[in-house]
Design an enzyme around this catalytic site. Sequence first.
Site, PDB file in Angstrom:
ATOM      1  N   SER A  49    -111.960  -6.926  76.963  1.00 56.64           N
ATOM      2  CA  SER A  49    -110.647  -7.567  77.177  1.00 56.64           C
ATOM      3  C   SER A  49    -109.666  -6.990  76.171  1.00 56.64           C
ATOM      4  O   SER A  49    -110.082  -6.446  75.125  1.00 56.64           O
ATOM      5  CB  SER A  49    -110.780  -9.078  76.949  1.00 56.64           C
ATOM      6  OG  SER A  49    -109.514  -9.698  76.902  1.00 56.64           O
ATOM      7  N   TYR A 106    -113.302 -16.666  71.469  1.00 53.48           N
ATOM      8  CA  TYR A 106    -113.369 -15.661  72.534  1.00 53.48           C
ATOM      9  C   TYR A 106    -112.952 -14.293  71.991  1.00 53.48           C
ATOM     10  O   TYR A 106    -113.613 -13.283  72.229  1.00 53.48           O
ATOM     11  CB  TYR A 106    -112.455 -16.113  73.681  1.00 53.48           C
ATOM     12  CG  TYR A 106    -112.349 -15.176  74.860  1.00 53.48           C
ATOM     13  CD1 TYR A 106    -113.381 -15.072  75.793  1.00 53.48           C
ATOM     14  CD2 TYR A 106    -111.184 -14.426  75.080  1.00 53.48           C
ATOM     15  CE1 TYR A 106    -113.257 -14.239  76.900  1.00 53.48           C
ATOM     16  CE2 TYR A 106    -111.056 -13.590  76.181  1.00 53.48           C
ATOM     17  CZ  TYR A 106    -112.095 -13.506  77.096  1.00 53.48           C
ATOM     18  OH  TYR A 106    -111.965 -12.674  78.197  1.00 53.48           O
TER      19      TYR A 106
END
Length: 247
Positions: free
Chosen positions: A132, A145
């Site tokens: 990501s 995260y």
Amino acid sequence: MNFSSRHIVVTGGGSGVGAAAASAFAEAGARVTIMGRTEASLVTQGLPFQVCDVTDPASVSTAFGRARAEQGSIDVVIANAGAVESMPFSRMKPDDLNKMLNINLGGVVNTWQSALDDMKARGWGRLITIASTAGLKGYAYVSAYCAAKHGVIGLTRSVALELARTGITANAICPGYIDTPMLQRSINNIVEKTGKKPRDVANTLRSLNPQDRFIQAEEVARSALWLASDEAASINGHALSLSGGEV
Ligand code: NDP
């Protein structure tokens, strides 16, 4: 690109990016096995599947063994399964952190390790993960995260060096916000927590991409196809930003 001699495993293949990647590889002639926890969503993709939880090494190893028995040794693995939870850093509990690390970082380790022996035996392999932009920059309220996805980038760079002389490459794809069920859940979550309108929240997230659009799952799939090809043999330990210039 023709992948007719290749067996590709995609985790999280029952939805979003994983489903798009699985279908792109199947269209390119590959034998594809998708994995995930929910049989019902795997079935709807119409591809061979194995149920497993990527946070559990034994479960992943068993699933890979079955996939191998059904469709042959594994050439390409896409560690795509992931999850995001948001909260202020000050409220994050050890369990919250561990959950994000287990799925987003431990899941990649378990998945890649299960394919290594096949790749080494063949002298060719592609380890790919969907990380990501959260592996390349910070975002507020998703520190666990982000920490996990940053960890995935470090993992990728190290594994790439370790395997550099084996014919195997390891690379990470780093998309910004992608139009998938995960994005929809994130929007719903922000709406619930802030009382803002869904359209305003979507506009704010979309505008983080300088091109003012959400990445499409098919774009991520095409990047994976390229990284899996022979043409990408020199791309190793790379974190490919797919973010319209955000990173
Ligand atoms: P989805 O929620 O649509 O897909 C995630 C998939 O992972 C699901 O199919 C889910 O299936 C599977 N999964 C989750 N936990 C586990 C587990 N423990 N074991 C096995 N499978 C699991 O999200 P996306 O397609 O958007 O996400 C794919 C990847 O892309 C993730 O790694 C995510 O972090 C990353 N990403 C997403 C972005 C976005 O904006 N959507 C942006 C950047 C990166 P099941 O629950 O049935 O197991």
